[in-house]
Design a protein around this motif. Sequence first.
Motif, short mmCIF file in Angstrom:
data_model
loop_
_atom_site.label_atom_id
_atom_site.label_comp_id
_atom_site.label_asym_id
_atom_site.label_seq_id
_atom_site.Cartn_x
_atom_site.Cartn_y
_atom_site.Cartn_z
N PHE A 15 11.92 -0.98 -27.17
CA PHE A 15 12.92 -0.46 -26.22
C PHE A 15 12.65 -0.96 -24.79
O PHE A 15 13.47 -1.68 -24.19
CB PHE A 15 12.88 1.07 -26.30
N ILE A 16 11.52 -0.65 -24.24
CA ILE A 16 11.25 -1.00 -22.84
C ILE A 16 10.89 -2.49 -22.72
O ILE A 16 11.32 -3.17 -21.79
CB ILE A 16 10.14 -0.10 -22.26
N ASP A 35 5.06 -9.17 -31.29
CA ASP A 35 5.38 -7.85 -31.83
C ASP A 35 5.21 -7.91 -33.35
O ASP A 35 5.54 -8.93 -33.96
CB ASP A 35 6.83 -7.47 -31.47
N ASN A 39 8.06 -0.99 -35.16
CA ASN A 39 9.07 -0.02 -34.68
C ASN A 39 10.23 -0.74 -33.99
O ASN A 39 10.80 -0.23 -33.03
CB ASN A 39 8.41 0.98 -33.72
N SER A 40 10.54 -1.93 -34.48
CA SER A 40 11.65 -2.67 -33.88
C SER A 40 12.13 -3.71 -34.88
O SER A 40 11.59 -3.80 -35.99
CB SER A 40 11.23 -3.32 -32.56
N ASP A 62 0.17 -8.76 -35.23
CA ASP A 62 -0.40 -7.48 -34.85
C ASP A 62 -1.42 -7.67 -33.72
O ASP A 62 -2.39 -8.43 -33.89
CB ASP A 62 -1.09 -6.89 -36.10
N LYS A 88 4.18 5.76 -30.34
CA LYS A 88 4.53 6.66 -29.23
C LYS A 88 5.06 8.04 -29.63
O LYS A 88 5.57 8.76 -28.78
CB LYS A 88 5.55 5.97 -28.34
N ASN A 103 -4.39 2.07 -33.37
CA ASN A 103 -3.38 1.11 -32.91
C ASN A 103 -3.38 0.99 -31.38
O ASN A 103 -3.37 -0.11 -30.84
CB ASN A 103 -2.00 1.52 -33.41
N TYR A 153 -1.79 11.04 -28.69
CA TYR A 153 -1.00 10.01 -28.00
C TYR A 153 -1.31 10.02 -26.51
O TYR A 153 -1.63 8.99 -25.91
CB TYR A 153 0.51 10.24 -28.23
#
Length: 340
Positions: A15-16, A35, A39-40, A62, A88, A103, A153
Amino acid sequence: MDAAKTVLITGGTGFIGSHTAVELMAAGYETVIVDNLCNSDKSVIEGIEKIAGRKVDFVEGDTCDIEFMRDVFRTYEFDSVIHFAAHKAVGESVADPLKYYRNNLVSFMNIVELMKENGRSNVLFSSSATVYGEAETLPVTEETPRQPATSPYGNTKQISEDILRDCCRAYEGLYGIALRYFNPIGAHPSALIGELPIGVPNNLVPYITQTAAGIRKELSIFGNDYDTPDGTCLRDYIDVVDLAKAHVAAVDRMTQGRMDRKYEIYNIGTGRPVSVLELVQRFSKVNGIELPYRFVARRAGDTPAVWADASLANEVLGWKAGRDLDDTLRASWLWQQRLM
Ligand code: NAD
Ligand code: UD1
């Protein structure tokens, strides 16, 4: 590639990271994205390239795998890295702490170690307002003491900040900036990139847009009995494009040798508290959509109110949040429609 004008972005399809890649390219930087797509989606690269109007170097892998990352450092010349790659989800981190410690910490230590090993200078780290916990004074400044983390987290963010501080202090030539983001929301106005929430969203805005889209029946507002003007929690919602631009300002500061200290911290927020109810009502109004909601019990672990004093970033980075909240909420809805 000019090393001074090239930035490695870990987690760059997220996202960011994706919005930051776009803004860095608009500012004349080259980007290399790493990446592992946990999660994308790879299609995000196309969205970035469409907006930027040029190709992006993308390497799938990774950041916890140090040999893989060593190869990336051998292949590309860059002076700066922005480390977004992390898990996150706060609740998941409580249920499976090792997944988060492994991670988030191993990947960050790999990055810092390889920067040092290769004589590269600048590390920008994605931190979070979560480090302030339930702050004693509001708004929070960078001097406001951090509170003990309430989740693994949050703990990974505090530990990573400390790792960066200590390494910058110890290793010559290494500089670090931690940006503490408040609540990032929105999407690129083109609706070519945005947030991809997997499963039932925990965060407010994805839940709102999914409710507006009919994917969720109604929004639950967690608590209306807080000691706040309308009884719902106050947060500082920062547009993701504004947030991305803060990264450009921080990278400029590092690459232009303007840092006053070897490790600096900046709050990245608007400085304006907005209540949950106000956000819900504004979303309905600007997008012309009735949003079914009801008040339910407080969510465990929620802080009643937190917002930023971002004057340090305003003054030192020359950065200020500029996007209007209504435009941000329009972009969120446009992006949700694009996902359907
Ligand atoms: P995101 O999940 O959309 O992006 C993170 C990206 O990192 C994903 O694309 C994922 O596939 C990748 N990734 C994760 N682990 C990896 C690994 N080991 N190797 C390679 N890639 C890996 O999340 P985001 O919202 O873009 O957040 C980016 C960063 O900002 C994170 O560090 C997050 O903790 C931090 N942050 C986010 C928020 C927020 O509200 N979104 C708030 C404060 C801080
Ligand atoms: C949470 C995380 C924070 C993380 C951030 C990422 C916690 C304690 N904090 O912040 O570490 O950096 O997400 O964006 O988990 N709300 C509702 N209904 C919903 C969802 C949320 O009323 O369905 C309310 C919450 O009670 C809160 C506000 O909306 O008051 C914002 O919630 P959320 O988007 O989850 O962010 P934070 O909890 O502030």
